[in-house]
Every structure is written in C-alpha cells, then in structure tokens.
Design a protein around this motif. Structure first.
Motif, short mmCIF file in Angstrom:
data_model
loop_
_atom_site.label_atom_id
_atom_site.label_comp_id
_atom_site.label_asym_id
_atom_site.label_seq_id
_atom_site.Cartn_x
_atom_site.Cartn_y
_atom_site.Cartn_z
N ASP A 1 0.81 -1.23 0.00
CA ASP A 1 0.00 0.00 0.00
C ASP A 1 0.84 1.28 0.00
N TYR A 2 2.15 1.17 -0.15
CA TYR A 2 3.00 2.36 -0.27
C TYR A 2 3.68 2.29 -1.64
N ASP A 3 3.07 2.97 -2.64
CA ASP A 3 3.55 2.92 -4.02
C ASP A 3 4.34 4.17 -4.36
N PHE A 4 5.40 3.97 -5.15
CA PHE A 4 6.15 5.09 -5.70
C PHE A 4 5.39 5.68 -6.89
N LEU A 5 5.63 6.97 -7.15
CA LEU A 5 5.11 7.63 -8.35
C LEU A 5 6.28 7.85 -9.30
N PHE A 6 6.21 7.20 -10.48
CA PHE A 6 7.32 7.18 -11.44
C PHE A 6 7.00 8.08 -12.62
N SER A 7 7.97 8.89 -13.02
CA SER A 7 7.84 9.75 -14.20
C SER A 7 9.17 9.71 -14.95
N ALA A 8 9.09 9.70 -16.30
CA ALA A 8 10.31 9.64 -17.11
C ALA A 8 9.96 9.90 -18.57
N THR A 9 10.97 10.18 -19.36
CA THR A 9 10.85 10.28 -20.82
C THR A 9 11.35 8.99 -21.43
N VAL A 10 10.46 8.26 -22.11
CA VAL A 10 10.80 6.97 -22.70
C VAL A 10 11.21 7.18 -24.16
N ARG A 11 12.37 6.72 -24.51
CA ARG A 11 12.88 6.84 -25.87
C ARG A 11 13.10 5.44 -26.44
N TRP A 12 12.78 5.27 -27.73
CA TRP A 12 12.94 3.96 -28.36
C TRP A 12 13.50 4.10 -29.76
N SER A 13 14.02 2.99 -30.26
CA SER A 13 14.54 2.90 -31.62
C SER A 13 14.12 1.55 -32.18
N LEU A 14 13.50 1.56 -33.38
CA LEU A 14 12.97 0.33 -33.97
C LEU A 14 14.09 -0.56 -34.49
N LEU A 15 13.87 -1.85 -34.35
CA LEU A 15 14.77 -2.85 -34.91
C LEU A 15 14.19 -3.39 -36.22
N GLU A 16 15.01 -4.08 -37.01
CA GLU A 16 14.53 -4.66 -38.26
C GLU A 16 13.49 -5.74 -37.96
N SER A 17 12.38 -5.65 -38.65
CA SER A 17 11.29 -6.60 -38.44
C SER A 17 11.48 -7.82 -39.32
N PRO A 18 11.24 -9.02 -38.80
CA PRO A 18 11.32 -10.23 -39.64
C PRO A 18 10.18 -10.26 -40.65
N ASP A 19 10.34 -11.07 -41.66
CA ASP A 19 9.31 -11.18 -42.69
C ASP A 19 8.02 -11.71 -42.06
N GLY A 20 6.92 -11.07 -42.41
CA GLY A 20 5.62 -11.48 -41.91
C GLY A 20 5.33 -11.07 -40.49
N ALA A 21 6.15 -10.17 -39.90
CA ALA A 21 5.90 -9.74 -38.52
C ALA A 21 4.67 -8.85 -38.45
N ALA A 22 3.95 -8.92 -37.32
CA ALA A 22 2.75 -8.12 -37.13
C ALA A 22 3.10 -6.67 -36.89
N LEU A 23 2.17 -5.80 -37.21
CA LEU A 23 2.36 -4.38 -36.95
C LEU A 23 2.34 -4.12 -35.45
N ILE A 24 3.10 -3.12 -34.98
CA ILE A 24 3.22 -2.84 -33.55
C ILE A 24 2.97 -1.37 -33.30
N ASN A 25 2.70 -1.07 -32.00
CA ASN A 25 2.63 0.31 -31.51
C ASN A 25 3.92 0.58 -30.77
N PRO A 26 4.88 1.24 -31.38
CA PRO A 26 6.20 1.37 -30.75
C PRO A 26 6.16 2.05 -29.38
N SER A 27 5.36 3.08 -29.22
CA SER A 27 5.33 3.79 -27.95
C SER A 27 4.82 2.89 -26.83
N GLY A 28 3.78 2.10 -27.11
CA GLY A 28 3.25 1.20 -26.09
C GLY A 28 4.25 0.15 -25.67
N LEU A 29 4.93 -0.46 -26.66
CA LEU A 29 5.93 -1.47 -26.33
C LEU A 29 7.10 -0.86 -25.55
N ALA A 30 7.52 0.34 -25.93
CA ALA A 30 8.65 0.97 -25.24
C ALA A 30 8.30 1.31 -23.80
#
Length: 360
Positions: free
Chosen positions: A93-122
């Motif tokens: 019942d004692y939770d921290f409050l976390f804030s940050a700037t999340v940065r990501w860089s896409l990797l090469e996708s394999p053939d037939g890979a599904a589309l993604i939401n980069p911000s959500g995954l990052a």
C-alpha cells in the motif's frame, strides 16, 4: 559530354598508335604496299578503342557518375513522456510515483511480422524494468531509489519481443505526501517504543537485582551493603538487624530466627481507657512499663531509613523510597508498598485494599 570524352580518347589513342607505326615503317623501310595496310590497321584500332571505352563507361550508372557517396542516415528515434505511474515498493500500500521520458529505436522486423505500436511497447518495457527494482526497495528511500533507476534505465535494451530498443531519461521517483507523513509518524512511534522497552527492561533488571540478588536473604543484603561501604565494617555489623527486617519485608516473610535477637523489639502503645480527671495509678504505669507501646509504621520506616544513612531531609530519601516501593511490589508486598507511598506522597492508593491502617 560523356560522348565527347569518349571520342577524344579514341582520336588520341589512334594518333599515338599511327605515329608509332610511321616511325617504325620509316626506320624499317617498309615497302609501299605496307602503308595501305598500316592505314587499315589504324582504322581497326580506332574502332576497337572506341568500343572498349564505351563498354567501360556503360558499366557505371550515368545518374550516379557525378554524385558523391552519402552516409547512411541513422535510424530515427522517438520518445514519449510518462508521469505519475504507480510502482510497488517493499511495503504494501505504499507505491512510488514514477515519471520519465521513454525513448525507443525500432529494430529490423522479420518477414511477416505483425504491426506494432512502438510507444506502447517501449513504455511497457521501461516500466517492467523499473518495477523489478522498486518492488524490493523501502518506500522511505525514494530519493536513493530514483538515482538507482536513472542508472538502470539509462541504456537501450530490447523489449520482450525484440522489436525495438527502449530506455528512459529524466527519471523522477517520489512518494505521495500523505504516505510520507504516515511513515514519519510510524518511525517516531517505533523509536519511542524502543526507548520505552529499554527503560522498562532496565527497571525490570533493577527490580530483579534487588529482589532476587540483593534482598534474597539477610546474608546477601549484608554483603551488598558491605561492598558499598568497605571501610564501615562496624557500622555494617550494627545494621544487620535492619537488613534482616528489610529482607523479610521484601520476601513477605518473618525475620529469620538467627537474626531476631538483632532486631529491636517494637514498642506497643498503651491500649487502655481511663478517666481524664483521674491520673493513671501505679498499676497503669507498671503495665505500661511491662508492655511497651508498639512503634507506628512511620517510626519503623524512619529506623530503616536511618539505618541506611538517610536523614529526614535527605534529598535522595524520596528516590530510595521509590526503589523500596518497586521491590515490595515485585514481591507482592502491596501493603508495605502502600504504606511507603502514603508516607511520602501523602495520598491513599487507588485500591482501597492497599490502604495503610489509620494512625492512632
């Protein structure tokens, strides 16, 4: 422009070759029929050089011939800001409050890979890494945990699906103000409880020392007194009777038979009624002489205090009496403890059964 350069190269090679052949023919004195052959050779050589130059030029794409080599552009990086995300701590019942700037860089996708939401995954990858650290940290150390998170999230790492690399910048970690106040109060209570426990244990040790060691029997009391007054041996011998009475009172028992002759017999007050107008006769005086009045509680306590060297106005007398009360209560001597309290406090105890007898 490319065609003019090719022609120039062909003429230059043809003239140079013709000049060499003419010099060779003059020097060797070729016959006349060799010169037409020489002209045919020069024409054939010019055509061959032209085709050779044209084939080399056509092997390189014309639209890149005059363009410089450009560096490969870096992969684009994107970022998003997250604020006020609750992360668990080591205390429920004692939770921290976390804030940050999340940065990501896409990797090469394999053939037939599904589309993604980069911000959500990052964001999910960064929060997962942060949760593993905060779950084992105390909530009162939010500033220290913030610096640890800033170092742990400062490197690009792949997510669970290896579709992108993610990291966190400008990490901030705090605890809500109400939780900080509660933790401060709990800390104060724990500190006060520890002090109280130490004081109570100290008091209990003192009672056990006096009751189980010093006042266990008359001999122990005498040894204790002598250890504190090594140069007062004769006075210690004179106080054995008082120590015997004190030991008996502490153990709710009578004075041991071997020490009764050292105890001063109590004075019993006269218990007779007489007429105020008639003075007491000889018989009354004789009875009073044969049965001396018994001394009251105050007189007996004064004897004990005087034996220990305390005068009626000694500033340490009240403290010594308080210790006697603790010893008496530890051994179940409630009546003796009540008499001492009434003697010094001037008030009756809360339990009527512990009240001392009225003074005559």
């Amino acid at each position: 422009m490319i065609g003019s350069g090719r022609n120039t190269m062909t003429v230059f090679v043809t003239l140079l070759l013709g000049l060499l052949l003419v010099i060779a023919g003059v020097a060797l004195q070729w016959p006349r029929w060799a010169w037409p052959v020489l002209a045919a050779v020069l024409v054939t050589a010019a055509v061959a050089v032209n085709r050779l130059v044209s084939r080399d030029r056509d092997g390189f794409p014309p639209h890149l011939a005059m363009e410089p080599d450009l560096p490969i552009p870096p992969a684009p990086r994107q970022e998003i800001r997250v604020s006020g995300v609750a992360l668990p701590s080591a205390v429920a019942d004692y939770d921290f409050l976390f804030s940050a700037t999340v940065r990501w860089s896409l990797l090469e996708s394999p053939d037939g890979a599904a589309l993604i939401n980069p911000s959500g995954l990052a964001v999910d990858a960064v929060l997962h890494r942060a949760r593993e650290i905060t779950a084992g940290q105390p909530p009162s150390r939010s500033a220290l945990v913030q610096h640890r998170l800033a170092g742990a999230l400062a490197t690009m790492r792949p997510d669970s699906g290896e579709r992108l690399l993610a990291m966190a910048l400008d990490v901030s970690l705090c605890l809500p103000d109400p939780d900080l106040e509660r933790l401060a109060k709990l800390s104060t209570v724990r500190k006060e409880r520890d002090v109280w426990e130490h004081e109570r244990n100290h008091e209990r040790n003192k009672r056990d020392y006096l009751g189980d060691d010093v006042l266990k029997d008359t001999g122990s009391a005498v040894v204790w007194w002598l250890s504190r007054n090594e140069d007062r041996i004769e006075e210690t011998v004179d106080r054995i009777g008082v120590l015997a009475r004190l030991t008996a009172a502490a153990n709710n028992d009578e004075v041991a038979p071997e020490f009764r002759h050292l105890v001063t017999p109590p004075l019993v007050p006269p218990q007779q009624d007489f007429d105020e107008q008639s003075p007491p006769g000889p018989e009354t005086a004789q009875e009073r002489h044969e049965e001396p009045p018994e001394a009251g509680p105050d007189h007996r306590m004064d004897d004990v205090f005087a034996w220990f060297g305390f005068g009626p106005h000694d500033p340490d007398l009240a403290l010594f009496a308080e210790h006697l009360v603790q010893v008496a209560e530890a051994h179940g001597k409630t009546e003796a403890a009540a008499e001492i309290k009434y003697r010094f406090d001037g008030r009756m105890p809360e339990n009527p059964a512990e009240a001392p007898p009225p003074k005559s």
